[in-house]
Design a protein around this motif. Structure first.
Motif, mmCIF file in Angstrom:
data_model
loop_
_atom_site.group_PDB
_atom_site.id
_atom_site.type_symbol
_atom_site.label_atom_id
_atom_site.label_comp_id
_atom_site.label_asym_id
_atom_site.label_seq_id
_atom_site.Cartn_x
_atom_site.Cartn_y
_atom_site.Cartn_z
ATOM 1 N N PRO A 57 0.801 -1.233 0.000
ATOM 2 C CA PRO A 57 0.000 0.000 0.000
ATOM 3 C C PRO A 57 0.834 1.285 0.000
ATOM 4 O O PRO A 57 0.410 2.286 -0.570
ATOM 5 N N HIS A 58 2.037 1.251 0.585
ATOM 6 C CA HIS A 58 2.815 2.496 0.628
ATOM 7 C C HIS A 58 3.391 2.873 -0.739
ATOM 8 O O HIS A 58 3.966 3.938 -0.902
ATOM 9 N N ARG A 59 3.208 1.994 -1.715
ATOM 10 C CA ARG A 59 3.660 2.337 -3.078
ATOM 11 C C ARG A 59 2.563 3.043 -3.892
ATOM 12 O O ARG A 59 2.740 3.366 -5.056
ATOM 13 N N ILE A 60 1.417 3.262 -3.255
ATOM 14 C CA ILE A 60 0.276 3.844 -3.980
ATOM 15 C C ILE A 60 -0.019 5.250 -3.454
ATOM 16 O O ILE A 60 0.020 5.484 -2.249
ATOM 17 N N ALA A 61 -0.325 6.160 -4.376
ATOM 18 C CA ALA A 61 -0.816 7.489 -3.982
ATOM 19 C C ALA A 61 -2.206 7.645 -4.564
ATOM 20 O O ALA A 61 -2.402 7.516 -5.775
ATOM 21 N N LYS A 62 -3.188 7.887 -3.712
ATOM 22 C CA LYS A 62 -4.577 8.049 -4.179
ATOM 23 C C LYS A 62 -4.938 9.523 -4.032
ATOM 24 O O LYS A 62 -4.765 10.103 -2.950
ATOM 25 N N LEU A 63 -5.399 10.105 -5.114
ATOM 26 C CA LEU A 63 -5.735 11.527 -5.087
ATOM 27 C C LEU A 63 -7.152 11.721 -5.590
ATOM 28 O O LEU A 63 -7.611 10.985 -6.473
ATOM 29 N N SER A 64 -7.844 12.705 -5.046
ATOM 30 C CA SER A 64 -9.217 12.938 -5.486
ATOM 31 C C SER A 64 -9.534 14.420 -5.419
ATOM 32 O O SER A 64 -8.716 15.232 -4.998
ATOM 33 N N GLY A 65 -10.765 14.743 -5.870
ATOM 34 C CA GLY A 65 -11.218 16.136 -5.837
ATOM 35 C C GLY A 65 -12.228 16.322 -4.720
ATOM 36 O O GLY A 65 -11.936 16.035 -3.562
ATOM 37 N N ILE A 66 -13.444 16.777 -5.067
ATOM 38 C CA ILE A 66 -14.513 16.947 -4.078
ATOM 39 C C ILE A 66 -15.791 16.304 -4.623
ATOM 40 O O ILE A 66 -16.111 16.459 -5.800
ATOM 41 N N GLY A 67 -16.525 15.633 -3.760
ATOM 42 C CA GLY A 67 -17.766 14.960 -4.157
ATOM 43 C C GLY A 67 -17.888 13.686 -3.341
ATOM 44 O O GLY A 67 -16.943 13.298 -2.641
ATOM 45 N N CYS A 68 -19.040 13.025 -3.409
ATOM 46 C CA CYS A 68 -19.170 11.728 -2.722
ATOM 47 C C CYS A 68 -18.113 10.777 -3.261
ATOM 48 O O CYS A 68 -17.457 10.041 -2.510
ATOM 49 N N SER A 69 -17.938 10.774 -4.597
ATOM 50 C CA SER A 69 -16.936 9.908 -5.231
ATOM 51 C C SER A 69 -15.537 10.247 -4.726
ATOM 52 O O SER A 69 -14.731 9.360 -4.450
ATOM 53 N N SER A 70 -15.261 11.527 -4.598
ATOM 54 C CA SER A 70 -13.921 11.946 -4.181
ATOM 55 C C SER A 70 -13.681 11.697 -2.696
ATOM 56 O O SER A 70 -12.539 11.744 -2.234
ATOM 57 N N LYS A 71 -14.761 11.427 -1.936
ATOM 58 C CA LYS A 71 -14.585 11.046 -0.523
ATOM 59 C C LYS A 71 -14.106 9.599 -0.403
ATOM 60 O O LYS A 71 -13.564 9.202 0.630
ATOM 61 N N THR A 72 -14.359 8.791 -1.440
ATOM 62 C CA THR A 72 -14.170 7.345 -1.275
ATOM 63 C C THR A 72 -12.740 6.903 -0.948
ATOM 64 O O THR A 72 -12.579 5.857 -0.313
ATOM 65 N N PRO A 73 -11.684 7.639 -1.361
ATOM 66 C CA PRO A 73 -10.348 7.160 -0.980
ATOM 67 C C PRO A 73 -10.159 7.006 0.534
ATOM 68 O O PRO A 73 -9.261 6.292 0.977
ATOM 69 N N THR A 74 -11.024 7.657 1.318
ATOM 70 C CA THR A 74 -10.963 7.436 2.777
ATOM 71 C C THR A 74 -11.381 6.005 3.115
ATOM 72 O O THR A 74 -11.010 5.482 4.161
ATOM 73 N N TYR A 75 -12.129 5.376 2.225
ATOM 74 C CA TYR A 75 -12.711 4.062 2.531
ATOM 75 C C TYR A 75 -11.917 2.897 1.940
ATOM 76 O O TYR A 75 -12.371 1.766 1.973
ATOM 77 N N PHE A 76 -10.786 3.193 1.296
ATOM 78 C CA PHE A 76 -9.926 2.088 0.825
ATOM 79 C C PHE A 76 -8.465 2.501 0.965
ATOM 80 O O PHE A 76 -8.154 3.688 1.119
ATOM 81 N N LEU A 77 -7.592 1.530 0.936
ATOM 82 C CA LEU A 77 -6.143 1.754 0.971
ATOM 83 C C LEU A 77 -5.738 2.733 2.082
ATOM 84 O O LEU A 77 -5.073 3.744 1.839
ATOM 85 N N GLY A 78 -6.158 2.377 3.302
ATOM 86 C CA GLY A 78 -5.902 3.257 4.438
ATOM 87 C C GLY A 78 -4.429 3.438 4.760
ATOM 88 O O GLY A 78 -4.066 4.368 5.480
ATOM 89 N N SER A 79 -3.559 2.568 4.226
ATOM 90 C CA SER A 79 -2.121 2.714 4.517
ATOM 91 C C SER A 79 -1.365 3.333 3.341
ATOM 92 O O SER A 79 -0.133 3.308 3.318
ATOM 93 N N SER A 80 -2.105 3.862 2.362
ATOM 94 C CA SER A 80 -1.441 4.465 1.195
ATOM 95 C C SER A 80 -1.317 5.973 1.396
ATOM 96 O O SER A 80 -1.928 6.547 2.289
ATOM 97 N N HIS A 81 -0.545 6.611 0.515
ATOM 98 C CA HIS A 81 -0.492 8.076 0.517
ATOM 99 C C HIS A 81 -1.814 8.583 -0.057
ATOM 100 O O HIS A 81 -2.401 7.945 -0.932
ATOM 101 N N GLY A 82 -2.264 9.747 0.385
ATOM 102 C CA GLY A 82 -3.521 10.247 -0.169
ATOM 103 C C GLY A 82 -3.646 11.739 -0.027
ATOM 104 O O GLY A 82 -3.112 12.344 0.899
ATOM 105 N N LEU A 83 -4.350 12.338 -0.984
ATOM 106 C CA LEU A 83 -4.657 13.763 -0.873
ATOM 107 C C LEU A 83 -6.031 14.028 -1.484
ATOM 108 O O LEU A 83 -6.296 13.677 -2.630
#
Ligand SMILES: Cc1ncc(C[n+]2csc(CCOP(=O)(O)OP(=O)(O)O)c2C)c(N)n1
Ligand code: SF4
Ligand SMILES: [Mg+2]
Length: 351
Positions: A57-83
């Protein structure tokens, strides 16, 4: 309610991948989306894909914008980088991160409002420039988070929950991606995990701009009769082009198929996408044919899903810009700031 955390305990009998991790390690926080929202099924498919790909998981960076869809990275890959960035601006933030560190796997998660309305320009330039990304749009035809206004992907003639007809033409994101030069293009349905998981895996292994448009019904605002993004409509009008098996590089291909019934697509890293063709004469290497098919089927109200286009000679933005091989944070001060003499030589070369 995002403070809800999952219990850390897990059943000792849970299956582990080659790294020794269970699927739980690829999960995130408890979802606060509406029960039945298509986006949650996409999160589950992403968890399954990365678990089965045996990626740290630490090899992954998940990025999103704003919206219900863009909230979803909180619900997967909790050990990855994210913004979680600004509405419609995920692609430029992701492009910058990718240029600074090419060693990570970049997963861009967005919505139809985020990428086809406010962020259309950002979406276009990210794909056009060949950023090495897995770009997933969770497409429900509405701005779910702000209570269901039509987005730019809502079909002309489709109806809102209150019965208002959409008179504007829609943007077909797959059609746009084809025109813009993305080198891996697919469409899927949140209700079809069997199709979505191998598509995600193949997109992760693609070296270039990979785009997946996932029709993802919004049960709160766009799942009624008259909507073309409802579960019922998509199930009734889903024209599946091909069925996929993803075979990682190190795994032998064991399943037997009738000769001629499957097509093996060997990617850069040696992994194989095994396509079982449903539409016999469909050629996923032909960009123009893909454009024609999409237009023809959309005129009949059909939704084409599957691997729509792939370019095996793809390259990415780093190749276009001839950038340094190493992540910038591994370079020393001398390499990052080579001094006045080197600058003078560069300037001289531009005169
Ligand atoms: C600059 C800016 N404009 C408008 C908004 C309000 N806003 C938040 S989310 C959203 C639309 C989200 O739609 P979509 O990307 O389709 O996501 P969904 O909720 O449908 O998954 C809008 C208009 C905002 N947050 N920022
Ligand atoms: S409002 Fe729609 S998109 Fe948002 S969580 Fe609920 S069902 Fe999903
Ligand atoms: Mg939306």
């Amino acid at each position: 309610m995002t403070y809800i955390t999952k219990p850390k305990l897990e059943h000792p009998g849970l299956a582990r991948n080659k790294l020794g991790y269970t699927r739980r390690y690829y999960e995130g926080a408890v979802s606060t989306l509406c029960a039945g929202c298509g986006h949650d099924s996409i999160s589950a498919a992403i968890i399954q894909a990365f678990f089965e790909l045996d990626i740290e998981p630490h090899r992954i960076a998940k990025l999103s914008g704003i919206g219900c869809s863009s909230k979803t990275p909180t619900y997967f890959l909790g050990s990855s980088h994210g913004l979680n960035s600004v509405h419609g601006r995920m692609p430029s933030v992701l492009t910058g991160a990718n240029l600074a560190n090419r060693d990570l796997i970049y997963l861009g998660v967005s919505g139809d409002g985020d990428s086809a309305s406010i962020g259309l320009g950002q979406f276009a330039h990210c794909l056009r420039r060949g950023v090495n990304v897995v770009y997933v749009v969770e497409n429900n035809g509405v701005y779910g988070l702000t209570k269901g206004q039509f987005s730019a992907t809502a079909d002309k003639g489709s109806k809102s929950r209150r019965g208002v007809t959409n008179r504007d033409s829609n943007i077909d994101m797959v059609g746009l991606a084809l025109q813009l030069g993305a080198t891996f293009i697919a469409r899927s349905f949140s209700g079809d995990k069997q199709q979505l998981v191998p598509l995600l895996k193949a997109a992760v292994k693609h070296q270039g701009a990979a785009f997946i448009d996932v029709i993802s019904p919004c049960v709160a605002f766009n799942n009624h009769a008259g909507s073309t993004k409802s579960y019922d409509y998509v199930r009734e009008h889903n024209e599946v082009l091909n069925r996929l098996d993803f075979v990682p590089r190190r795994d032998p291909i064991t399943a037997e198929y009738d000769p001629g019934s499957v097509q093996d697509i060997v990617q850069h890293d040696g992994s194989v996408i095994r396509l079982s063709k449903v539409a016999e004469d469909y050629d996923p290497y032909d960009r123009i044919a893909a454009m024609n098919l999409l237009q023809a089927r959309s005129a009949q109200g059909e939704i084409v899903t599957g691997l729509i286009y792939i370019d095996l000679d793809a390259d990415d933005l780093h190749t276009h810009l001839n950038t340094v091989e190493l992540p910038l944070n591994t370079l020393g001060e001398e390499e990052l700031c080579p001094g006045a003499v080197a600058l003078e030589a560069i300037n001289a070369g531009l005169r």
